[in-house]
Design an enzyme around this catalytic site. Structure first.
Site, PDB file in Angstrom:
ATOM      1  N   LYS A 121      19.137 -32.529 -27.866  1.00  0.00           N
ATOM      2  CA  LYS A 121      18.706 -31.143 -28.042  1.00  0.00           C
ATOM      3  C   LYS A 121      17.465 -30.860 -27.195  1.00  0.00           C
ATOM      4  CE  LYS A 121      17.677 -28.138 -32.070  1.00  0.00           C
ATOM      5  NZ  LYS A 121      17.563 -28.186 -33.553  1.00  0.00           N
ATOM      6  N   SER A 202      20.137 -24.931 -36.039  1.00  0.00           N
ATOM      7  CA  SER A 202      19.710 -24.660 -34.674  1.00  0.00           C
ATOM      8  C   SER A 202      20.261 -25.633 -33.633  1.00  0.00           C
ATOM      9  CB  SER A 202      18.174 -24.674 -34.592  1.00  0.00           C
ATOM     10  OG  SER A 202      17.647 -25.961 -34.916  1.00  0.00           O
ATOM     11  N   SER A 226      19.716 -27.617 -39.907  1.00  0.00           N
ATOM     12  CA  SER A 226      19.950 -27.487 -38.470  1.00  0.00           C
ATOM     13  C   SER A 226      20.733 -28.634 -37.840  1.00  0.00           C
ATOM     14  CB  SER A 226      18.619 -27.314 -37.727  1.00  0.00           C
ATOM     15  OG  SER A 226      18.097 -26.030 -37.968  1.00  0.00           O
TER      16      SER A 226
END
Length: 538
Positions: A121, A202, A226
């Site tokens: 990420k 996320s 997330s």
């Protein structure tokens, strides 16, 4: 040149374009033609162990595997109307793969991740040619001075860092009306099961990329949901570890209390292999010292097909009644667990409604400001030096950064005081005591090994104007307590995945992996996505 590449290049050279870019172009039927005549991806659904066996047998080299994934990314992710899960590929990936192939040829294999392509990420630092931006144009053009602790561990394990994944900007801690998977730098990530559906966030790009077979494994981060929500929405396995099992050093923060990174993969075995590779004690994150004596460097030894036998599993109160098709999935999951020897205890409560008050959000607002200001101080080449700078940057570049939703969360965080405030201390006490005591009490009073619940409902249509349409979820108890949570595919609603979460007490990852693996092997739910432009509803 693609619009996104133009944005990135312009940011590096110091100019911020105002192009009125689309957040989510209509998926192209031509680009994503998935008819029966289309040749299947050569490595579709290959596990890390299968890739390892292929390298050991000299069927493939790591370089060849990486080249196949990079070609798929170019064709199915970065093409117009593609998945858009990858925000940047690593220009050094093939050189890393060559070096690891050379090591293998010399008889040295570092472990189960040797030569395996992994994506991370874009809020995790890499001290290389890639940027670390949390999806924000405010950090575009800036590189981190060093690897995050977990990236150092990942490299030591022999993984190939293939690139970085898109995310909800600032890990979805920016607006009260955001679209998960949208960032100023990366724009909108899509769901591989239906490209007009949301991938949740996320860690949207991490969930979509590994599900869509753009890489073998990914790493996401979680404050509350997330990792597990995008894992559920994209039909993969996600592990949110106990806070402190993995170091947070070098990760753009939200909450000192709740933040952690964790693995995401298409199988429990793959996620377990990655989990053990990144554990360790880190002087820069003293919370990791609490894991001493509690972490394992190999979690694959807990992959037990009989892992449900004799287990007492609590069913979280409120998981039934949200959606009739989700209810059917959970009922089938209950039956499968009982058939494997588990005893289920229904209607388990871990906290009373309203027990947190407003402390959950207030705690994060305080910790985000404190943590982000400290983090930005470690980025000497960044144009923004603190949260106030980020807010002003977004105002000055609203056409790019705020074309659809504002930055109300950032603005509320900026007015908070230091962590020495009594108000902060009270919020911290409420959150930690209610969450931990609730789970611990439920486990002890009912003699439970774990608690299960629906991770989330089926993915909703992408809506950048109104924002997300969350239905249900169960991430909050484990998130606020800092306890581990694993989600595993449980079923599909009109072709959209639904996951089941399994959580327990501190450092109970071995037990959760055993339970999740037994469930996975008994049900074998996952189906590879076809990157359809939309659902084929009849």
């Amino acid at each position: 040149m693609k619009r996104r590449n133009f944005i990135q290049l312009s940011a590096i050279t110091g100019a911020i374009p105002f192009l009125g870019l689309k957040a989510c172009a209509t998926p192209s039927n031509e680009t994503n033609n998935n008819n029966d005549e289309e040749q299947a991806f050569e490595l579709e659904e290959w596990t890390a162990s299968q890739l390892q066996e292929a390298m050991e047998s000299r069927t493939y080299t790591s370089r060849q595997i990486c080249e196949l994934y990079l070609a798929r990314i170019a064709a199915k992710d970065q093409s117009d109307g593609g998945l858009n899960s990858v925000i940047e590929v690593n220009p050094d990936a093939l050189q890393i793969a060559d070096d690891l192939d050379r090591e293998r040829g010399e008889g040295s294999v570092r472990g189960p991740l040797h030569g395996i392509p992994v994506m991370i990420k874009d809020n995790i630092d890499t001290g290389d040619k890639m940027m670390t931006t949390a999806g924000s144009m405010a950090l575009a053009g800036s590189t981190a001075p060093d690897d995050a602790f977990i990236i150092k561990k990942l490299r030591e394990a022999g993984a190939v860092l293939l690139g970085k994944t898109n995310l909800s900007e600032w890990a979805n801690f920016r607006s009260f009306r955001s679209s998960s998977g949208w960032s100023g730098r990366g724009r909108q990530t899509r769901n591989p099961y239906a490209l007009d559906r949301n991938p949740c966030g996320s860690s949207a790009g991490s969930g979509a990329a590994v599900s869509g077979n753009m890489c073998a494994l990914t790493i996401g981060t979680e404050t509350n949901g997330s990792i597990v929500c995008p894992s559920s929405a994209n039909g993969v396995v996600g592990i949110k570890p106990t806070v402190g099992l993995w170091s947070r050093n070098g990760i753009i923060p939200i909450s000192e209390t709740q933040d952690t990174a964790g693995p995401m993969g298409r199988t429990v075995a793959d996620a377990a292999a990655l989990l053990g590779a990144c554990v360790g004690l880190d002087e820069a994150d003293r919370v990791t010292y609490e894991s001493e004596g509690n972490f394992q460097t190999d979690y694959t030894k807990f992959l037990d097909v009989d892992g449900l036998k004799g287990k007492r599993i609590g069913v979280l109160d409120g998981v039934i009644g949200y959606h009739e098709a989700v209810d059917e999935i959970m009922e089938r999951a209950f039956e499968a667990m009982e058939a494997q020897g588990a005893t289920l205890i229904k209607d388990i409560r871990v906290s009373e409604n309203g027990a947190y008050g407003n402390s959950g959000l207030e705690l994060l607002l305080y910790e985000f400001k404190d943590g982000l200001n400290k983090y930005l101080a470690s980025r000497p080449d960044a144009r923004v030096k603190n949260l106030a700078d980020v807010i002003q940057f977004n105002k000055d570049n609203a056409d790019v950064e705020m074309p659809y939703f504002p930055q109300g969360i950032l603005e509320r965080a900026e007015i908070k005081g230091p962590l020495s405030d009594n108000e902060y201390k009270e919020h911290l006490k409420v959150v930690t005591e209610v969450s931990r005591n609730g789970i611990d009490k439920a486990l002890e009073e009912n003699n439970l090994d774990a608690i299960i619940g629906v991770t989330g409902g089926p993915a909703w249509p992408i809506d950048v104007i109104n924002g997300d349409h969350f239905g249900t979820g169960s991430s909050t108890p484990a998130a606020r307590s800092g306890y581990p949570n694993i989600t595993v595919p449980a079923g599909y609603v009109h072709g959209l995945p639904v996951g089941m979460s399994i959580f327990s007490g501190k450092y109970q990852e071995p037990k959760l992996i055993s339970i999740a693996y037994a469930f996975e092997q008994a049900t074998m739910v996952r189906k590879a996505p076809k990157l359809l432009p939309t659902l084929n509803l009849v």
